[in-house]
Design a protein around this motif. Sequence first.
Motif, short mmCIF file in Angstrom:
data_model
loop_
_atom_site.label_atom_id
_atom_site.label_comp_id
_atom_site.label_asym_id
_atom_site.label_seq_id
_atom_site.Cartn_x
_atom_site.Cartn_y
_atom_site.Cartn_z
N ASP A 33 0.86 -1.18 0.00
CA ASP A 33 0.00 0.00 0.00
C ASP A 33 0.89 1.23 0.00
O ASP A 33 1.72 1.41 0.89
N ARG A 34 0.75 2.07 -1.01
CA ARG A 34 1.62 3.24 -1.15
C ARG A 34 1.45 4.21 0.02
O ARG A 34 2.42 4.82 0.48
N LYS A 35 0.26 4.36 0.55
CA LYS A 35 -0.01 5.31 1.63
C LYS A 35 0.56 4.85 2.97
O LYS A 35 1.16 5.63 3.70
N THR A 36 0.37 3.56 3.29
CA THR A 36 0.78 3.06 4.61
C THR A 36 2.11 2.35 4.62
O THR A 36 2.70 2.13 5.67
N GLY A 37 2.58 1.90 3.42
CA GLY A 37 3.81 1.12 3.35
C GLY A 37 3.61 -0.33 3.76
O GLY A 37 4.55 -1.12 3.79
N GLN A 38 2.37 -0.72 4.05
CA GLN A 38 2.06 -2.08 4.52
C GLN A 38 2.03 -3.07 3.36
O GLN A 38 1.47 -2.79 2.30
N LYS A 39 2.65 -4.25 3.57
CA LYS A 39 2.57 -5.35 2.61
C LYS A 39 1.14 -5.86 2.60
O LYS A 39 0.51 -5.99 3.65
N LEU A 40 0.63 -6.16 1.43
CA LEU A 40 -0.76 -6.62 1.28
C LEU A 40 -0.76 -8.09 0.89
O LEU A 40 -0.72 -8.43 -0.29
N ASN A 41 -0.81 -8.95 1.88
CA ASN A 41 -0.72 -10.39 1.63
C ASN A 41 -1.96 -10.98 0.97
O ASN A 41 -1.90 -12.07 0.42
N LEU A 42 -3.07 -10.26 1.03
CA LEU A 42 -4.30 -10.76 0.43
C LEU A 42 -4.74 -9.91 -0.76
O LEU A 42 -5.92 -9.67 -0.97
N THR A 43 -3.76 -9.47 -1.54
CA THR A 43 -4.05 -8.67 -2.72
C THR A 43 -3.38 -9.30 -3.93
O THR A 43 -2.21 -9.66 -3.88
N SER A 44 -4.16 -9.44 -5.02
CA SER A 44 -3.66 -10.12 -6.21
C SER A 44 -4.30 -9.54 -7.47
O SER A 44 -5.50 -9.22 -7.48
N LEU A 45 -3.51 -9.41 -8.51
CA LEU A 45 -3.96 -8.91 -9.80
C LEU A 45 -3.77 -9.98 -10.86
O LEU A 45 -2.74 -10.65 -10.90
N ASP A 46 -4.76 -10.12 -11.73
CA ASP A 46 -4.62 -11.01 -12.88
C ASP A 46 -5.31 -10.36 -14.08
O ASP A 46 -6.46 -9.95 -13.99
N VAL A 47 -4.56 -10.22 -15.18
CA VAL A 47 -5.06 -9.61 -16.41
C VAL A 47 -4.75 -10.58 -17.55
O VAL A 47 -3.63 -11.10 -17.63
N GLY A 48 -5.72 -10.81 -18.41
CA GLY A 48 -5.45 -11.68 -19.54
C GLY A 48 -6.35 -11.36 -20.72
O GLY A 48 -7.44 -10.83 -20.57
N GLY A 49 -5.86 -11.70 -21.90
CA GLY A 49 -6.67 -11.55 -23.10
C GLY A 49 -5.98 -10.69 -24.14
O GLY A 49 -4.78 -10.77 -24.31
N LEU A 63 -9.93 -7.22 -22.44
CA LEU A 63 -9.21 -7.92 -21.37
C LEU A 63 -10.18 -8.40 -20.30
O LEU A 63 -11.24 -7.81 -20.10
N LEU A 64 -9.77 -9.44 -19.62
CA LEU A 64 -10.42 -9.87 -18.39
C LEU A 64 -9.48 -9.44 -17.27
O LEU A 64 -8.30 -9.78 -17.28
N ILE A 65 -10.00 -8.66 -16.32
CA ILE A 65 -9.18 -8.15 -15.23
C ILE A 65 -9.83 -8.54 -13.91
O ILE A 65 -11.01 -8.28 -13.70
N ALA A 66 -9.04 -9.15 -13.05
CA ALA A 66 -9.50 -9.49 -11.71
C ALA A 66 -8.52 -8.89 -10.71
O ALA A 66 -7.31 -9.04 -10.86
#
Length: 181
Positions: A33-49, A63-66
């Motif tokens: 997180d840019r604001k807090t500097g906290q690692k985000l262990n439950l954040t994930s990006l997937d883009v395809g197409g 694209l399909l974006i999740a």
Amino acid sequence: DVSPETCGGYQDKNWGKDYTDLWVWLNCNNFTDRKTGQKLNLTSLDVGGAQPVMWGIALPKRLLIAFYHEGKFYEFNFSKFWMAPSQTMDCRLTDEEAIWNLEAKTSKARINIYFTCPRSHMHLFNYENPDGQKRDRDLWNGGWASGYVELYEKVNGKEELVGIFDGEMGGCEYGEAVPKK
């Protein structure tokens, strides 16, 4: 074995008979997180197409974006017309890097994605399709994509920034058909 304690793993399945003439894929599971500097262990990006083909007809680039952010799922799927989706895509390969510059909107949210990967950290893939054919594709793959995601939610008709999240060590692909000589 893939476990959160030892690595940031990813598994995928590509459906269909071949890659499209433009192919875009981006995945990242290593966000801060840019604001807090906290690692985000439950954040994930997937883009395809990129340019889907249905019944032998090439459709416009899509694209399909999740994006899964700390327990909440955001989906930007061009086929879900009831969500009023729209997308812009500027993906390209330069001599120095591959670039993914994306924006997607629905009636509930907007996401801006900007990632790059140095060409020196990518390699040319020689994919074989399920029929055993190796078509002429300039398909590059890497594991050092980095960039950021800006996420907005629509609340009472107005966009509110959820956050800006910096990603590193993302998986990435960019490919297109090699022009025939």
